[in-house]
Structures are given as structure tokens and as C-alpha cells.
Write an enzyme that holds these catalytic residues in place. Structure first.
Site, mmCIF file in Angstrom:
data_model
loop_
_atom_site.group_PDB
_atom_site.id
_atom_site.type_symbol
_atom_site.label_atom_id
_atom_site.label_comp_id
_atom_site.label_asym_id
_atom_site.label_seq_id
_atom_site.Cartn_x
_atom_site.Cartn_y
_atom_site.Cartn_z
ATOM 1 C CE LYS A 175 -1.806 2.758 3.174
ATOM 2 N NZ LYS A 175 -1.835 4.005 2.457
ATOM 3 N N GLY A 229 5.801 7.636 9.942
ATOM 4 C CA GLY A 229 5.993 8.424 10.900
ATOM 5 C C GLY A 229 5.640 7.530 12.472
ATOM 6 C CD GLU A 250 13.961 0.958 8.257
ATOM 7 O OE1 GLU A 250 14.481 2.107 8.903
ATOM 8 O OE2 GLU A 250 14.506 0.102 7.938
ATOM 9 C CB CYS A 284 13.638 9.352 7.530
ATOM 10 S SG CYS A 284 14.775 8.388 6.193
ATOM 11 C CD GLU A 385 10.389 12.870 11.015
ATOM 12 O OE1 GLU A 385 9.344 12.568 11.337
ATOM 13 O OE2 GLU A 385 11.331 12.347 10.506
HETATM 14 N N1 LIG Z 1 13.392 5.473 8.543
HETATM 15 C C1 LIG Z 1 13.017 5.686 7.262
HETATM 16 O O1 LIG Z 1 13.651 5.047 6.513
HETATM 17 C C2 LIG Z 1 11.891 6.653 6.661
HETATM 18 C C3 LIG Z 1 11.935 6.698 5.338
HETATM 19 C C4 LIG Z 1 11.012 7.508 4.913
HETATM 20 C C5 LIG Z 1 10.093 8.145 5.731
HETATM 21 N N2 LIG Z 1 10.121 8.094 6.922
HETATM 22 C C6 LIG Z 1 9.342 8.677 7.799
HETATM 23 O O2 LIG Z 1 8.025 8.731 7.444
HETATM 24 C C7 LIG Z 1 7.205 9.935 7.818
HETATM 25 C C8 LIG Z 1 6.694 10.541 6.669
HETATM 26 O O3 LIG Z 1 6.053 9.640 5.882
HETATM 27 P P1 LIG Z 1 4.340 9.851 6.107
HETATM 28 O O4 LIG Z 1 3.638 11.414 6.445
HETATM 29 O O5 LIG Z 1 3.728 9.232 4.674
HETATM 30 O O6 LIG Z 1 3.946 9.046 7.399
HETATM 31 P P2 LIG Z 1 2.524 8.375 7.832
HETATM 32 O O7 LIG Z 1 2.894 7.432 8.870
HETATM 33 O O8 LIG Z 1 1.541 9.406 8.007
HETATM 34 O O9 LIG Z 1 2.051 7.268 6.602
HETATM 35 C C9 LIG Z 1 2.949 6.440 6.407
HETATM 36 C C10 LIG Z 1 1.968 5.259 5.631
HETATM 37 O O10 LIG Z 1 1.126 4.833 6.754
HETATM 38 C C11 LIG Z 1 -0.089 4.674 6.143
HETATM 39 N N3 LIG Z 1 -0.897 4.793 7.625
HETATM 40 C C12 LIG Z 1 -1.389 5.957 8.169
HETATM 41 N N4 LIG Z 1 -2.193 5.452 9.371
HETATM 42 C C13 LIG Z 1 -2.236 4.233 9.176
HETATM 43 C C14 LIG Z 1 -2.795 3.313 10.281
HETATM 44 N N5 LIG Z 1 -3.482 3.809 11.328
HETATM 45 N N6 LIG Z 1 -2.514 1.833 9.762
HETATM 46 C C15 LIG Z 1 -1.852 1.640 8.946
HETATM 47 N N7 LIG Z 1 -0.960 2.416 7.918
HETATM 48 C C16 LIG Z 1 -1.393 3.608 7.998
HETATM 49 C C17 LIG Z 1 -0.365 5.754 5.348
HETATM 50 O O11 LIG Z 1 -1.417 5.535 4.516
HETATM 51 C C18 LIG Z 1 0.912 5.920 4.702
HETATM 52 O O12 LIG Z 1 0.863 4.853 3.498
HETATM 53 C C19 LIG Z 1 8.340 10.653 8.424
HETATM 54 O O13 LIG Z 1 8.276 10.570 9.833
HETATM 55 C C20 LIG Z 1 9.594 10.117 7.985
HETATM 56 O O14 LIG Z 1 10.746 10.300 9.068
HETATM 57 C C21 LIG Z 1 11.349 6.907 7.523
HETATM 58 C C1 LIG Z 2 15.678 6.614 3.583
HETATM 59 N N1 LIG Z 2 15.899 7.499 2.602
HETATM 60 C C2 LIG Z 2 17.087 8.372 3.016
HETATM 61 C C3 LIG Z 2 15.806 7.307 1.353
HETATM 62 C C4 LIG Z 2 14.762 8.439 2.792
HETATM 63 C C5 LIG Z 2 14.202 8.747 4.233
HETATM 64 O O1 LIG Z 2 13.153 9.510 4.094
#
Ligand SMILES: NC(=O)c1ccc[n+]([C@@H]2O[C@H](COP(=O)([O-])OP(=O)(O)OC[C@H]3O[C@@H](n4cnc5c(N)ncnc54)[C@H](O)[C@@H]3O)[C@@H](O)[C@H]2O)c1
Ligand SMILES: C[N+](C)(C)CC=O
Length: 491
Positions: A175, A229, A250, A284, A385
Site C-alpha cells: 500500500k 511516522g 522505519e 527521514c 521531527e
Molecule cells: N526511517 C526511514 O527509512 C524513513 C523513510 C521515509 C520516511 N520515513 C518517515 O515517514 C514519515 C513521513 O511519511 P508519512 O507522512 O507518509 O507517514 P505516515 O505515518 O503518515 O504514513 C505512512 C504510511 O502509513 C499509512 N498509515 C497511516 N495511518 C495508518 C494506520 N493507522 N495503519 C496503517 N497504516 C497507516 C499511510 O497511509 C502511509 O501509507 C516521517 O516521519 C519520516 O521520517 C522514514
Molecule cells: C531512507 N531515505 C533516506 C531514502 C529516505 C528517508 O526519508
């Protein structure tokens, strides 16, 4: 505009509800696509298909080298279609086309890496302490994997999940974020062209609170891999407890970038700028928390401010653009709230802190590169963050002090040390509680090295051989070569 569909059990279909969602270009708010909007029932169907496909075992029992060949073919097709994929990614996220093209090259590398790794683990014989016996440890696929990805690197983060899961012989339900599904739809078409048994690859589209929740809860799922997140991570963790499914997370970061006075000044300034403002800070591992040694602090901040003010914001398709917009109106509001919090907390706003005035950017979700100085460790803008173009700067006087501060958040994803003293660099790197430490660099990641967070930045690792292992169960097979009764029970 043709409505784009989900892929379940080898078929492209509309959602059961018939609902649809408009996908918006964050540069100008144009509608760029319409996609079917799934809910719980669609996720349920996809999981059922993945369960059946796993239990029937056609993919799981395909020899590992053949699984690898298929993934090599996927990589080839991604390279062939990289311009189209990159275009879609930039339309959907606002990131520059150059960045999206680099992402597609990385994604190709990820598929090639896991294709090559698919047949490298033939199990391991271990020394059995019991005479006339042999002991073998093998890795087997986990089963049905729910894969939930974010909007900031839509296809890149999806590829880190899809490639190892398929290489290991699992079946998947993926998804994408509901606001950036386009490249994940496209790669599903590529997977279909390459040809996997029905039900091995399933794509569901829709909101996290409905589709994602079902993917986390459903008892037919064996593992849920999530990038996003921390608050969403908590919800998924709770939902996953029903059948104790495995979790691979992640999550976010508040990544320290440490600059010692003996660092190469120009390099450190340039890297600090790139660390925080790349992709408008929506990374991230963004170096959003800068710690500069006291003796060079003022000079360093002056140089940063001068360069931050020159960053060219614009359309990701314009070659002159260095940074695109934020992903959405809601996300920009969140960044704006943090800037207000920073001011209230007493940090000094030295540049940015508002939307650009250029009328050509007025329809996009733009925000100016922002820097706060005089930041203290306990401020929310230093601890939390923000995920936008906002840099906090702190001064430090000693090595011990900076290590303590850098380790003081609940996050532990990544960070960097800039110094020309290699022993100091090594000492500090060893003490940082982070999944990745860069020395005299910021941002590199590649398929061969594991990626993940300490503390609340994650659970488990993606990429590297550890990224494949996440998608396996470990089995010990013991064989007695001289079986005979044990006679424990005498009756
Ligand atoms: N550590 C890493 O490698 C990494 C990489 C990329 C992004 N991130 C993190 O992602 C965040 C930003 O992304 P975002 O805003 O899309 O995050 P988010 O948590 O809002 O959403 C991520 C995914 O989770 C889904 N989701 C939302 N609520 C849910 C629930 N209750 N149950 C299951 N799935 C659900 C969303 O639809 C989406 O597909 C930041 O905190 C960033 O640091 C981390
Ligand atoms: C893991 N990286 C760095 C590719 C994307 C993070 O948001």
C-alpha cells in the site's frame, strides 16, 4: 482522466466501494490522476489472495536463482522506463526531476542487489553436541507480508520492501501513501509484465486508517513492514499484536550533524546545507539538527545563511530548480506551526520562517529555507521531527558534551561528524546511538548497506543482507542418524 486501479490476485480492479481519489501535484495543485480508493474490504481480499498464493507455494518453491532472475528482469525494465517513472515521481511529490532520476537508478540497484542475493544462502551446518547427528539452520520465507510506504520517497521506499520480500519467496500486499501512489502502480504493472503467480503481488490503494489498519490487523498476515511516522508506527504495532505478527519499522529521525572546528569549512557548510534542505527537508535522515563547535559557530552560521537564502525554489521540472514544494497544504501548516513554536521557545529566527513571496510559487506548497540559532537541547524544535526546511543550530564546547546532546533525543536514525581528526571521528561515531553515522559526508545510502534506526527510529533493518533476513524465518533441522528408543518412560 482514466481511473487507475488496484491489482489483486492477478487482476486490475476498482475498489468495492467504487470511491475514487484525486491525486494532486504539490507544485500547482493540478489534478494529475484519479485512482480507485480502497477500504478494509479491498485490503481483506488482497490479503486473502496473498495467503492462498503463499500456501499453494508456487512462488515459495520456485528455486531461489529463478526468483533472482525475475527480479533482474524487473530491474532491467525499471531502467528502460526510468524517465517515465521519474516524471511520475516528480509530478506526484514535487521533487526535482534530477532527484527522481537518481531515485530510479537507486531502485534499479536495489532490485539487482536482492536479485543477486536471492540464491546466496544455502543454509548453514552447525556443530551438533549430540553424537551421530547433524544440525542445519535454514532460512525460509516469513509468509504474507503487508508493506506500507510513505509519500516522501514513494517508489524508493516501496522497492526496499518489494525486492527483498520477493527474493526470499514471500507473497506481498503493498500500500503506497494515498497521496503518492503513481509510481507504485507503475511498478506493479512492471511486476505483472515480468510475471509472478497470481496473488504473489497485490497492490491496494487507499487511506492508512482503513486499508492500512486492516493490513496491520488481519491475522492472515505474517509480517508488517512499515515506513512512516512514529505515531502511525505505534498504531500499527498495537494492531499487529492480535496474531503477534512480525514487525519491521522505519520511522522518523532528528538527525544530528556535528561540525568540529577542525573540519574542512567549505565542505562542512555545503554538506550542512544539503543535509537539511535536500527535498525540502522531507527526508527521514535530514540533518535538521546542526551542532557547531563554539569557536567557528558565528562564521559557520553566516556562511549557511548566505547560501540558504540563495536556494532556488520552483517547479521540479525546471532545470534551475534546486528544491521543490512541500507535499501538501496540511504538511506545510505543520511546518509553520513548528516555526511558531520555535519563536515562542526563544530560538532566534535568522532566515526564512515564511512562505516565499514569488507569485509564480503561490499555488504550490512552498516554504522558505529556515534557520534558528540560539537553540537549546530541550526545545521542541530541537527534539521533534519537523520534516521540512527548518534547521536548528546549537553550539558546543567539547567532544563529550556534543555526544551527549546528539544522543539526547528519542530518535536514533542517522547523523554525521565533520572533522579532519580521524581518531576523533571514530571515537564520536562509536558513541553515537544511530543506525547510520557518516564521517565527513551526509546522506549516502545504498543497497549493500543496512538501513534502520536505533531507539524509536525503527525496528529491524532494510537493505543489505539484513534487509533480506527480515523477510525470513530461521529453522533448525536436527537429524538423528542412529535412532533408537530413549526409554525415559519405563511403563
Ligand atoms: N526511517 C526511514 O527509512 C524513513 C523513510 C521515509 C520516511 N520515513 C518517515 O515517514 C514519515 C513521513 O511519511 P508519512 O507522512 O507518509 O507517514 P505516515 O505515518 O503518515 O504514513 C505512512 C504510511 O502509513 C499509512 N498509515 C497511516 N495511518 C495508518 C494506520 N493507522 N495503519 C496503517 N497504516 C497507516 C499511510 O497511509 C502511509 O501509507 C516521517 O516521519 C519520516 O521520517 C522514514
Ligand atoms: C531512507 N531515505 C533516506 C531514502 C529516505 C528517508 O526519508
Amino acid at each position: 482522466m482514466k481511473r487507475q486501479q488496484m491489482f489483486i490476485n492477478g487482476k486490475w480492479i476498482d475498489s468495492v466501494s467504487g470511491e475514487a481519489r484525486e491525486i494532486i501535484n504539490p507544485f500547482n495543485q493540478d489534478v494529475i490522476a484519479i485512482v480507485t480508493e480502497g477500504d478494509k474490504s479491498d485490503a481483506h481480499m488482497a490479503i486473502e489472495a496473498a495467503r492462498n498464493a503463499f500456501d499453494e507455494g508456487e512462488w515459495t518453491n520456485t528455486p531461489a536463482n529463478e526468483r533472482g532472475y525475475k527480479l533482474f528482469k524487473v530491474a532491467e525494465k525499471i531502467q528502460q522506463q526510468k524517465d517515465e517513472l521519474a516524471r511520475l515521481e516528480s509530478l506526484d511529490t514535487g521533487k526535482t526531476l534530477t532527484e527522481s532520476i537518481a531515485d530510479m537508478d537507486d531502485i534499479t540497484g536495489v532490485f539487482r542487489y536482492f536479485a543477486g542475493l536471492a540464491d546466496k544462502d544455502g543454509g548453514e551446518m552447525i556443530e551438533s553436541p549430540i553424537p551421530n547427528s547433524t544440525s542445519k539452520v535454514v532460512r525460509e520465507p516469513v509468509g504474507v507480508c503487508s508493506q506500507i510506504s510513505p509519500w516522501n520517497y514513494p517508489l524508493l521506499q516501496a522497492s526496499w520492501k518489494i525486492a527483498p520480500a520477493l527474493a526470499a519467496g514471500n507473497t506481498i500486499v503493498i500500500k503506497p501513501s494515498e497521496i503518492t501512489p503513481l509510481t507504485t502502480i507503475k511498478i506493479t504493472e512492471i511486476l505483472e509484465e515480468v510475471g509472478f503467480p497470481n496473488g504473489v503481488v497485490n497492490l491496494v490503494l487507499g487511506a492508512g486508517t482503513t486499508v492500512g489498519q486492516e493490513m496491520a490487523e488481519n491475522h492472515d498476515v505474517d509480517l508488517v513492514s512499515f515506513t512512516g511516522g512514529i505515531e502511525t508506527g505505534r498504531k500499527i504495532m498495537n494492531a499487529a499484536t492480535g496474531n503477534m505478527k512480525k514487525i519491521a519499522f522505519e520511522l522518523g529521525g532528528k538527525n544530528p550533524n556535528i561540525v568540529f572546528a577542525d573540519a574542512d569549512f567549505e565542505t562542512a557548510v555545503d554538506q550542512a546545507l544539503n543535509a537539511v534542505y535536500f527535498h525540502a527537508g522531507q527526508v527521514c535522515s535530514a540533518g535538521s539538527r546542526l551542532l557547531v563547535e563554539d569557536s567557528i559557530h558565528d562564521q559557520f552560521v553566516d556562511a549557511l545563511v548566505e547560501r540558504a537564502g540563495k536556494i532556488r525554489l520552483g517547479n521540479g521540472f525546471d532545470e534551475k530548480t534546486e528544491s521543490g514544494p512541500l507535499i501538501s497544504k496540511e504538511h506545510r501548516s505543520k511546518v509553520e506551526e513548528y516555526v511558531e513554536i520555535g519563536k515562542d521557545e526563544g530560538a532566534k529566527l535568522v532566515i526564512g520562517g515564511k512562505r516565499p513571496e514569488d507569485p509564480e510559487l503561490a499555488s504550490g506548497f512552498f516554504y522558505l529555507p529556515t534557520i534558528f540559532t540560539e537553540c537549546e537541547n530541550d526545545m521542541r524544535i530541537v527534539q521533534e521531527e519537523i520534516f521540512g526546511p527548518v534547521l536548528t543550530v546549537e553550539r558546543f564546547k567539547s567532544e563529550n558534551e556534543v555526544v551527549k546532546r546528539a544522543n539526547s533525543t528519542t530518535y536514533g536514525l542517522a547523523g554525521a561528524v565533520f572533522t579532519t581528526d580521524s581518531r576523533k571521528a571514530e571515537r564520536v561515531a562509536n558513541k553515537l546511538r544511530l543506525g547510520t553515522v557518516w564521517i565527513n559526508d551526509f546522506h549516502p545510502y545504498f543497497a549493500q548497506a543496512p538501513w534502520g534506526g536505533y531507539k524509536q527510529s525503527g525496528i529491524g533493518r532494510e537493505l543489505g543482507k539484513q534487509g533480506l533476513e527480515e523477510y525470513t524465518e530461521v529453522k533448525h533441522i536436527f537429524e538423528n542418524h542412529t535412532p533408537e528408543p530413549v526409554n525415559w518412560f519405563k511403563g
